[in-house]
Design a protein around this motif. Structure first.
Motif, short mmCIF file in Angstrom:
data_model
loop_
_atom_site.label_atom_id
_atom_site.label_comp_id
_atom_site.label_asym_id
_atom_site.label_seq_id
_atom_site.Cartn_x
_atom_site.Cartn_y
_atom_site.Cartn_z
N ILE A 246 -4.27 -4.97 0.40
CA ILE A 246 -4.42 -3.53 0.61
C ILE A 246 -5.08 -3.30 1.95
N ARG A 247 -4.41 -2.56 2.83
CA ARG A 247 -4.97 -2.23 4.14
C ARG A 247 -5.22 -0.73 4.19
N LEU A 248 -6.46 -0.34 4.56
CA LEU A 248 -6.88 1.05 4.56
C LEU A 248 -7.14 1.55 5.97
N GLY A 249 -7.19 2.88 6.11
CA GLY A 249 -7.57 3.50 7.39
C GLY A 249 -6.36 3.76 8.25
N ALA A 263 0.22 -16.17 -1.72
CA ALA A 263 -0.63 -15.35 -2.59
C ALA A 263 -0.35 -13.87 -2.46
N ILE A 264 0.52 -13.49 -1.53
CA ILE A 264 0.77 -12.06 -1.30
C ILE A 264 2.14 -11.69 -1.83
N ARG A 265 2.15 -10.88 -2.85
CA ARG A 265 3.40 -10.36 -3.43
C ARG A 265 3.76 -9.02 -2.83
N GLN A 266 2.73 -8.27 -2.46
CA GLN A 266 2.94 -6.88 -2.04
C GLN A 266 1.90 -6.51 -0.99
N LEU A 267 2.33 -5.77 0.01
CA LEU A 267 1.44 -5.24 1.04
C LEU A 267 1.35 -3.74 0.86
N ALA A 268 0.14 -3.23 0.62
CA ALA A 268 -0.06 -1.80 0.41
C ALA A 268 -0.77 -1.22 1.63
N LEU A 269 -0.07 -0.36 2.37
CA LEU A 269 -0.63 0.28 3.56
C LEU A 269 -1.00 1.71 3.20
N ILE A 270 -2.31 2.03 3.28
CA ILE A 270 -2.80 3.32 2.81
C ILE A 270 -3.64 3.96 3.91
N PRO A 271 -3.05 4.87 4.71
CA PRO A 271 -3.82 5.55 5.75
C PRO A 271 -4.84 6.51 5.14
N HIS A 272 -5.87 6.81 5.91
CA HIS A 272 -6.82 7.83 5.48
C HIS A 272 -6.11 9.18 5.34
#
Length: 409
Positions: A246-249, A263-272
């Motif tokens: 999970i990447r934030l900002g 180990a990474i099945r999914q990349l979640a990109l979540i901007p502020h």
């Protein structure tokens, strides 16, 4: 996805464009101070010779998501600052204005703008007439772009060079697949205090305020996508839950993580959160044409489950708390023998099942160590520390798995 982006009346952008032209009439040359790559300060003289308006405004759209302008410019006495820094130095802080340097045919956006309208070009140019010459067209809207498969605006992401085009190509080829989950008021509503366990609270303690504002939606999202996932904290912008990074900002578009880590099945990109949006989580996964997905499609393994949940072996890690080990067998017979050895009479009844393809891939990504027969593979950092070996490549793990019975028939 574009519909989730907020749009504004054309008149508000006409005022911004008028203000910009007036400031260029006052001064089309300015010293622009900026920090260079090495941390030094440069102050080149930047000269703007022409300014075009492009995008939906240039096509006459009654409402626009932003104002796109192309500036033909030159820089003397130093390097060339970022276009956003140039725009602020010349025009002040103008929200929802995007600047590109170059010409409509070749500019820093990476795409050509055949609908560009020249607005300002020296003191003699009639910029008022140029603005008024654009006829309002109710049918005009945002032009289709190759990157329209990307649900977030490029300003919401930390990208370099042509990364957006590269990822768009991977999505169109099926090597990646994506999903956008909008964060509505229900997703963002506060969680009951008793609904957040101590582990989650500890993992979130170091996040900034804007990231903490996203936590209710983030927790709800991960409980849906990673019901068995454990949280881990990397830094103030990066969390892990199960097989999700999970990447934030203003997250980086680091899709290379799928090739680097099993180990990474999914990349979640979540901007502020922003007034303009879109607000939500962009989920990226290996697509049907990704080499790992193709390779595992006809592979399978047997394992024991209890109430439909895979049975994991827990071990004490050397530098980490608990290490999760997934034991896979190449045959149903071997799996049943293993189950008979360790199952106690009072244990809940377990059963041996065959798991294959993408379901198997999802399991591999959520544990620390994979055991296939007498082979052991480290999936995560904790698994590598436990086994005292380098993490395996996903292709190595897949190669150790047998072909599924259906593929052999």
């Amino acid at each position: 996805m574009i519909a989730l982006e907020k749009r504004y009346p054309r008149a508000s952008f006409s005022k911004k464009l008028t203000s910009m032209c007036k400031k260029l009439d006052e001064a089309s040359e300015r010293l622009v101070e900026y920090k260079d790559f090495w941390g030094g300060t440069q102050s080149p003289l930047v000269i703007i010779s022409s300014l075009w308006v492009v995008g939906s405004y240039a096509r006459g759209a009654p409402e626009c998501g932003d104002l796109d302008v192309v500036m033909e410019l030159s820089s003397r006495g130093g390097g060339e600052p970022l276009t956003s820094r140039i725009g602020k130095a010349f025009f002040g802080a103008l929200p929802l204005v995007r600047y590109y340097s170059g010409t409509p045919d070749k500019n820093t956006s990476g795409v050509a703008f055949p609908d560009a309208v020249l607005i300002w070009s020296g003191d003699s140019h009639d910029w008022k007439g140029a603005i008024n010459s654009i006829c309002i067209d109710p049918s005009a809207g945002r032009a289709a772009r190759e990157t329209d498969c990307i649900p977030l605006r490029d300003e919401q992401l930390r990208t370099y060079e042509d990364e957006l085009l590269t990822v768009a190509g991977l999505l169109n080829e099926g090597r990646l697949e994506s999903e956008f989950v909008a964060f509505d008021s229900a997703m963002l509503s506060p969680l009951p205090e008793e609904d957040v366990d101590e582990t989650e609270q500890r993992r979130f303690a170091g996040l900034g305020k804007k990231s903490r504002d996203l936590l209710p939606a983030l927790v709800r999202l991960m409980r849906r996508h990673e019901p068995l996932g454990e949280w881990s904290y990397k830094d103030v912008t990066t969390l892990h839950c199960g097989g999700s990074r999970i990447r934030l900002g203003r997250p980086e578009l680091d899709v290379g993580c799928f090739d680097k880590s099993p180990a990474i099945r999914q990349l979640a990109l979540i901007p502020h959160h922003s007034a303009r949006g879109p607000n939500g989580a962009w989920l990226l996964r290996r697509g049907p044409a990704h080499p790992d997905v193709v390779a595992i499609a006809n592979r399978s393994a047997f394992l024991s489950t209890t109430d439909g949940i895979p049975d994991l072996v827990g071990a004490s890690g050397k530098y980490w708390g608990s290490v999760r080990i997934l034991e896979l067998d190449v045959s149903e017979e071997n799996a049943k023998k293993r189950l008979a050895v360790w199952q106690e009479p009072d244990d809940e009844p377990s059963e041996v099942v065959e798991i294959k393809g993408r379901d198997l891939l999802g399991l591999i990504c959520c544990v620390d160590v994979i055991e296939v027969g007498d082979q052991h593979f480290a999936v995560s950092w904790a698994g590598g520390s436990y086994l005292e070996q380098e993490n395996a490549a996903l292709s190595e793990i897949i190669a150790a798995l047998p072909a599924s019975r259906a593929s052999m028939d």
